[in-house]
Design a protein around this motif. Structure first.
Motif, PDB file in Angstrom:
ATOM      1  N   ASP A   1      38.937  22.798  66.684  1.00 56.67           N
ATOM      2  CA  ASP A   1      37.903  22.116  65.912  1.00 56.67           C
ATOM      3  C   ASP A   1      38.570  21.352  64.760  1.00 56.67           C
TER       4      ASP A   1
ATOM      5  N   GLY B   1      33.883  10.906  62.193  1.00 56.88           N
ATOM      6  CA  GLY B   1      33.117  12.150  62.232  1.00 56.88           C
ATOM      7  C   GLY B   1      33.709  13.123  63.234  1.00 56.88           C
ATOM      8  N   LYS B   2      33.161  14.326  63.242  1.00 53.24           N
ATOM      9  CA  LYS B   2      33.695  15.390  64.089  1.00 53.24           C
ATOM     10  C   LYS B   2      33.717  15.016  65.561  1.00 53.24           C
ATOM     11  N   GLU B   3      32.688  14.341  66.027  1.00 53.12           N
ATOM     12  CA  GLU B   3      32.578  14.042  67.454  1.00 53.12           C
ATOM     13  C   GLU B   3      33.501  12.918  67.892  1.00 53.12           C
ATOM     14  N   ALA B   4      33.970  12.095  66.939  1.00 52.82           N
ATOM     15  CA  ALA B   4      34.826  10.967  67.298  1.00 52.82           C
ATOM     16  C   ALA B   4      36.089  10.938  66.449  1.00 52.82           C
TER      17      ALA B   4
ATOM     18  N   ASP C   1      37.400  20.178  62.168  1.00 52.21           N
ATOM     19  CA  ASP C   1      36.883  20.566  60.858  1.00 52.21           C
ATOM     20  C   ASP C   1      37.672  21.731  60.243  1.00 52.21           C
TER      21      ASP C   1
ATOM     22  N   ASP D   1      38.962   7.738  61.696  1.00 48.87           N
ATOM     23  CA  ASP D   1      37.901   8.709  61.513  1.00 48.87           C
ATOM     24  C   ASP D   1      36.737   8.324  62.416  1.00 48.87           C
TER      25      ASP D   1
ATOM     26  N   CYS E   1      34.600   3.661  65.022  1.00 53.57           N
ATOM     27  CA  CYS E   1      36.020   3.888  64.780  1.00 53.57           C
ATOM     28  C   CYS E   1      36.409   3.130  63.523  1.00 53.57           C
TER      29      CYS E   1
END
Length: 328
Positions: free
Chosen positions: A35, A297-300, A37, A295, A274
């Protein structure tokens, strides 16, 4: 992509030129965490060198959290590197300790002769919220909103108006009712890179966080790059901007390195699936360029530093990059 590792995520980065080639420093964490994060509290600093900011030779890990117990035994986050008049290279970095679960940030200092093997100066701690000017800063966490005491992302430069040095860092101001209106760019001064005096912030307001601040000059004009998320815009900034909040790299314009600073219209890079975050402006032989990690976000989340792209100045003195360079 430029700065990338097969087995590690890379995010915030900073750079120094030794007169012959570029040295890139960056935060890194093992992808085996699963993960992204989780990367922030499983971090070390990496080092790579390049002649062109595109092709990089990795040198490996150059700084890690200190052995316990120590004020920086949990995190060694974003910083900057500068050469002093003593010929040594000086690394200033963000540290956090296990005694406070890594949530109270302070500024650390290490030196090196080879730009890779860093030795902490004493305990490493060089700046905290102490002294008469500490009252200008939020010294404790704002319970219910911020998870940390902000004092991070130091950027150190020579004072263009004197013989000493200037430090800028991410902070927050106290006593402001709206949490997203209390973001600050902290400020400190030093005659020699060793002894630092905390000064009042050079900017307060408009955002909850102004991360990774970097002042620089182009053609006699002063700018201060920073990054922030769309959820950290104040209500007043949203009204003034007249557009939806944007996550990415923004900047201030100022009358000099000490300001006064004001928010520039628009943004420099962001708002795409992106985009760069925690970017730096680097002065190259062909002009200024922007470098930051991918970057989304977490999903990308990309976890690598994107290609450098040219930074341009329009007729009104505002910065921009070409639309075709966003997301590259």
């Amino acid at each position: 992509m430029t700065l990338a590792l097969d087995d590690k995520w890379i995010w915030d980065s900073w750079y120094a030129h030794d007169g012959q080639r570029w040295h890139g420093y960056f935060l890194q964490a093992d992808k085996s965490l699963g993960d992204p994060d989780l990367r922030h509290f499983n971090v070390s600093q990496g080092h790579a060198v390049s002649d062109d900011l595109v092709n990089w030779e990795h040198k490996g890990t150059c700084l890690e959290p200190a052995p316990k117990p120590a004020w920086d035994d949990t995190t060694t986050w974003t910083g900057s590197v500068i050469q002093g008049t003593d010929g040594l290279w000086h690394l200033f970095y963000t540290g956090g300790g296990s005694a406070e679960k890594g949530l109270y940030q302070r500024i650390g200092h290490a030196t090196s002769t080879d730009m890779h093997s860093w030795e902490r100066v004493g305990s490493g701690l060089c700046l905290d919220m102490e002294g008469p000017n500490a009252a200008h800063y939020e010294a404790e966490m704002q319970v219910g909103f911020w998870p940390d005491r902000a004092m991070r992302d130091p950027f150190v430069m020579k004072d263009p108006d004197g013989d000493g040095y200037l430090m800028y860092f991410t902070a927050r101001a106290p006593g402001i009712e709206e949490a997203n209106a209390g973001g600050a760019i902290g400020f400190a001064t030093s005659p020699d890179l060793y002894e630092w005096t905390l000064q009042p912030p050079v900017f307060v307001g408009d955002y909850g966080q102004l991360e990774v601040p970097q002042p620089f000059e182009i053609d006699g004009r002063w700018y201060c790059l920073f990054c922030t998320a769309d959820i950290h815009w104040s209500e007043d900034r949203k009204t003034k901007a007249g557009v939806p909040p944007v996550t990415g790299n923004h900047y201030l314009v100022g009358d000099g390195p000490r300001g006064p600073w004001r928010v520039a219209p628009g943004f420099l890079d962001g708002d795409l699936p992106c985009y760069r975050y925690a970017a730096r402006v680097l002065m190259t032989e062909t002009g200024p360029v922007l470098m930051g990690f991918r970057d989304g976000g977490k999903e990308a989340f990309g976890g690598y530093v994107m290609d450098p792209v040219p930074v341009k100045v329009d007729a009104e003195g505002l910065l921009y990059i070409e639309a075709s360079d966003r997301g590259k």
